[in-house]
Design a protein around this motif. Structure first.
Motif, PDB file in Angstrom:
ATOM      1  N   SER A   1       0.867  -1.182   0.000  1.00  0.00           N
ATOM      2  CA  SER A   1       0.000   0.000   0.000  1.00  0.00           C
ATOM      3  C   SER A   1       0.895   1.220   0.000  1.00  0.00           C
ATOM      4  O   SER A   1       2.061   1.129   0.399  1.00  0.00           O
ATOM      5  CB  SER A   1      -0.840  -0.012   1.282  1.00  0.00           C
ATOM      6  OG  SER A   1      -1.325   1.283   1.588  1.00  0.00           O
ATOM      7  N   GLN A   2       0.352   2.363  -0.404  1.00  0.00           N
ATOM      8  CA  GLN A   2       1.125   3.609  -0.217  1.00  0.00           C
ATOM      9  C   GLN A   2       1.460   3.778   1.262  1.00  0.00           C
ATOM     10  O   GLN A   2       2.511   4.319   1.602  1.00  0.00           O
ATOM     11  CB  GLN A   2       0.328   4.825  -0.718  1.00  0.00           C
ATOM     12  CG  GLN A   2       0.330   4.950  -2.231  1.00  0.00           C
ATOM     13  CD  GLN A   2      -0.258   6.268  -2.720  1.00  0.00           C
ATOM     14  OE1 GLN A   2      -0.822   7.048  -1.944  1.00  0.00           O
ATOM     15  NE2 GLN A   2      -0.156   6.512  -4.006  1.00  0.00           N
TER      16      GLN A   2
ATOM     17  N   GLN B   1       4.732   2.582   2.271  1.00  0.00           N
ATOM     18  CA  GLN B   1       5.909   3.355   1.845  1.00  0.00           C
ATOM     19  C   GLN B   1       6.204   4.491   2.802  1.00  0.00           C
ATOM     20  O   GLN B   1       7.333   4.960   2.895  1.00  0.00           O
ATOM     21  CB  GLN B   1       5.698   3.911   0.432  1.00  0.00           C
ATOM     22  CG  GLN B   1       5.554   2.826  -0.613  1.00  0.00           C
ATOM     23  CD  GLN B   1       5.361   3.388  -2.001  1.00  0.00           C
ATOM     24  OE1 GLN B   1       4.412   4.113  -2.257  1.00  0.00           O
ATOM     25  NE2 GLN B   1       6.264   3.052  -2.903  1.00  0.00           N
TER      26      GLN B   1
ATOM     27  N   TYR C   1       2.057  -0.905  -4.535  1.00  0.00           N
ATOM     28  CA  TYR C   1       1.758   0.106  -3.521  1.00  0.00           C
ATOM     29  C   TYR C   1       0.544   0.929  -3.940  1.00  0.00           C
ATOM     30  O   TYR C   1       0.696   2.101  -4.328  1.00  0.00           O
ATOM     31  CB  TYR C   1       2.966   1.031  -3.344  1.00  0.00           C
ATOM     32  CG  TYR C   1       4.234   0.307  -2.931  1.00  0.00           C
ATOM     33  CD1 TYR C   1       4.448  -0.045  -1.595  1.00  0.00           C
ATOM     34  CD2 TYR C   1       5.214  -0.016  -3.868  1.00  0.00           C
ATOM     35  CE1 TYR C   1       5.611  -0.710  -1.213  1.00  0.00           C
ATOM     36  CE2 TYR C   1       6.379  -0.675  -3.482  1.00  0.00           C
ATOM     37  CZ  TYR C   1       6.568  -1.019  -2.158  1.00  0.00           C
ATOM     38  OH  TYR C   1       7.715  -1.668  -1.778  1.00  0.00           O
TER      39      TYR C   1
ATOM     40  N   PRO D   1      -2.782   3.324  -4.066  1.00  0.00           N
ATOM     41  CA  PRO D   1      -3.381   4.409  -3.278  1.00  0.00           C
ATOM     42  C   PRO D   1      -4.766   3.965  -2.806  1.00  0.00           C
ATOM     43  O   PRO D   1      -5.165   2.828  -3.077  1.00  0.00           O
ATOM     44  CB  PRO D   1      -3.508   5.536  -4.303  1.00  0.00           C
ATOM     45  CG  PRO D   1      -3.697   4.839  -5.612  1.00  0.00           C
ATOM     46  CD  PRO D   1      -2.957   3.524  -5.512  1.00  0.00           C
TER      47      PRO D   1
ATOM     48  N   THR E   1      -4.596  12.549  -1.897  1.00  0.00           N
ATOM     49  CA  THR E   1      -4.495  11.809  -3.161  1.00  0.00           C
ATOM     50  C   THR E   1      -5.899  11.301  -3.509  1.00  0.00           C
ATOM     51  O   THR E   1      -6.730  11.099  -2.625  1.00  0.00           O
ATOM     52  CB  THR E   1      -3.523  10.608  -3.070  1.00  0.00           C
ATOM     53  OG1 THR E   1      -4.068   9.643  -2.170  1.00  0.00           O
ATOM     54  CG2 THR E   1      -2.160  11.031  -2.587  1.00  0.00           C
TER      55      THR E   1
ATOM     56  N   SER F   1       3.556   0.882  -9.000  1.00  0.00           N
ATOM     57  CA  SER F   1       2.802   1.985  -8.413  1.00  0.00           C
ATOM     58  C   SER F   1       1.990   2.666  -9.494  1.00  0.00           C
ATOM     59  O   SER F   1       2.145   2.372 -10.681  1.00  0.00           O
ATOM     60  CB  SER F   1       3.741   2.978  -7.741  1.00  0.00           C
ATOM     61  OG  SER F   1       4.733   3.391  -8.654  1.00  0.00           O
TER      62      SER F   1
ATOM     63  N   GLY G   1       2.046   8.247  -6.870  1.00  0.00           N
ATOM     64  CA  GLY G   1       2.602   6.896  -6.691  1.00  0.00           C
ATOM     65  C   GLY G   1       4.024   6.819  -7.204  1.00  0.00           C
ATOM     66  O   GLY G   1       4.906   6.243  -6.561  1.00  0.00           O
TER      67      GLY G   1
ATOM     68  N   LEU H   1       6.263   8.794  -4.739  1.00  0.00           N
ATOM     69  CA  LEU H   1       6.477   8.036  -3.498  1.00  0.00           C
ATOM     70  C   LEU H   1       7.474   6.900  -3.717  1.00  0.00           C
ATOM     71  O   LEU H   1       8.345   6.662  -2.889  1.00  0.00           O
ATOM     72  CB  LEU H   1       5.154   7.436  -3.004  1.00  0.00           C
ATOM     73  CG  LEU H   1       4.304   8.307  -2.086  1.00  0.00           C
ATOM     74  CD1 LEU H   1       3.002   7.579  -1.760  1.00  0.00           C
ATOM     75  CD2 LEU H   1       5.063   8.615  -0.804  1.00  0.00           C
ATOM     76  N   SER H   2       7.336   6.207  -4.829  1.00  0.00           N
ATOM     77  CA  SER H   2       8.245   5.089  -5.101  1.00  0.00           C
ATOM     78  C   SER H   2       9.660   5.575  -5.320  1.00  0.00           C
ATOM     79  O   SER H   2      10.623   4.955  -4.857  1.00  0.00           O
ATOM     80  CB  SER H   2       7.763   4.290  -6.312  1.00  0.00           C
ATOM     81  OG  SER H   2       6.607   3.574  -5.956  1.00  0.00           O
TER      82      SER H   2
END
Ligand SMILES: NC(=O)C1=CN([C@@H]2O[C@H](COP(=O)(O)OP(=O)(O)OC[C@H]3O[C@@H](n4cnc5c(N)ncnc54)[C@H](OP(=O)(O)O)[C@@H]3O)[C@@H](O)[C@H]2O)C=CC1
Ligand SMILES: CCCCCCCCCCCCCCCC(=O)[C@@H](N)CO
Length: 272
Positions: A148-149, A152, A190, A192, A217, A241, A246, A249-250
């Motif tokens: 999941s986000q 992260q 991951y 959202p 988001t 992602s 996404g 974040l990655s």
């Protein structure tokens, strides 16, 4: 080499609802044979009917098996054996069974920490452990973990959930290093916030702060999330992602995770 889905056997845990169901549909549309694993038998049968409407040939099968993936390893191993007897060795395992619960640290029951760890983390270890030997022997296979986000970055209200989703990444990174020489590829997704029955359930008790942070988001459709995950898994991409947040974040949290190409590595450096 990308995994060929036509005729492949794909096992999806949590395949009776939400993101898992959409992943099953996406694979079925591309010609795969599907095993759905979840607890509730009615939901499984309902999902099977829905998936079967997307068949592309008359040989395709959707098998349903009811089991709790988080309880007893031997049970899970038996389920995988049953599935392999009926539909052949597992080409791709998607670990999507899971749940979210939010609340301030002091408001969450201690049992919630245990529960989320067993469903989200051990519930991904057991099925993976049950398929890995055969995958290594066959020198092929894909294992997908749905994090999941919130796996992260740690977020207000997700002390129990984020931890269980971070744990998946540690497992996945170590496992990828072990199985790469055997041509087995691991993907960690991951997603959202995604519009699913699980998300609706989670929202009933979400603290205001968590809601406000999450709302920065947008909410995705499970079909969209599923498409991306299947695409990345087929390609053997370690990271999956969605959308520009996404992607960011990655890039920001890539750490020492495996990169699939030199371009990806350079992109991580420049976007960081
Ligand atoms: N929706 C979202 O916003 C996001 C979800 N995710 C993750 O994606 C995954 C799927 O989420 P979502 O589609 O929303 O969830 P849903 O609640 O809609 O579906 C969950 C699925 O998992 C199954 N399941 C749950 N617990 C178990 C268990 N112990 N053993 C076997 N099967 C189980 C459920 O069936 P049954 O209850 O019958 O067992 C169901 O098929 C989860 O891991 C979630 O954390 C990640 C990011 C965002
Ligand atoms: C510069 C980088 C910008 C990135 C912005 C980051 C904002 C974070 C929002 C995180 C939303 C949390 C999603 C959790 C989804 C989830 O797992 C639950 N819905 C499960 O059901």
């Amino acid at each position: 080499k990308p995994l060929a889905l036509p005729g492949a056997h794909v096992v999806v845990t949590g395949g009776s609802s939400g993101i898992g169901k959409c992943i099953a549909i996406e694979c079925y549309k591309q010609g795969a044979f599907i095993t759905l694993v979840a607890r509730n038998e009615d939901k499984l049968l309902q999902a099977k009917k829905e998936i079967e409407m997307h068949s592309i040939n008359d040989k395709q099968v959707v098998l349903c098996i009811s089991v709790d993936v988080s309880q007893d390893y031997n049970q899970v191993e038996n389920v995988i054996k049953q599935a392999q007897e009926k539909l052949g060795p597992v080409d791709m395992l998607v670990n999507c069974a899971g749940m979210a619960m939010s609340g301030k640290f002091e408001d969450l029951e201690v049992s919630t920490f245990e529960r989320l760890m067993s469903i989200n983390y051990l519930g991904s270890v057991y099925p993976s452990r049950a398929v890995i030997t055969t995958m290594k022997e066959r020198r092929m296979g894909r294992i997908v973990f749905v994090s999941s986000q919130a796996g992260q970055l740690g977020l207000f209200g997700f002390t129990a959930y984020s931890a269980s989703k971070f744990a998946i990444r540690g497992l996945a990174e170590a496992l990828q290093m072990e199985v790469k020489p055997y041509n087995v590829y691991i993907t960690v997704a991951y997603p959202p916030d995604t519009d699913t029955p699980g998300f609706a359930e989670e929202n009933r008790t979400k603290p205001l702060e968590t809601r406000l942070i999450s709302e920065t988001t947008s909410v995705c459709k499970p079909e969209q999330v599923a498409k991306q995950i299947v695409k990345d898994a087929i390609q053997g991409n370690f990271n999956s992602s969605l959308g520009s947040d996404g992607y960011m974040l990655s890039a920001l949290t890539c750490g020492m995770a495996p990169v699939t190409s030199i371009t990806e590595g350079l992109q991580q450096v420049s976007s960081a």
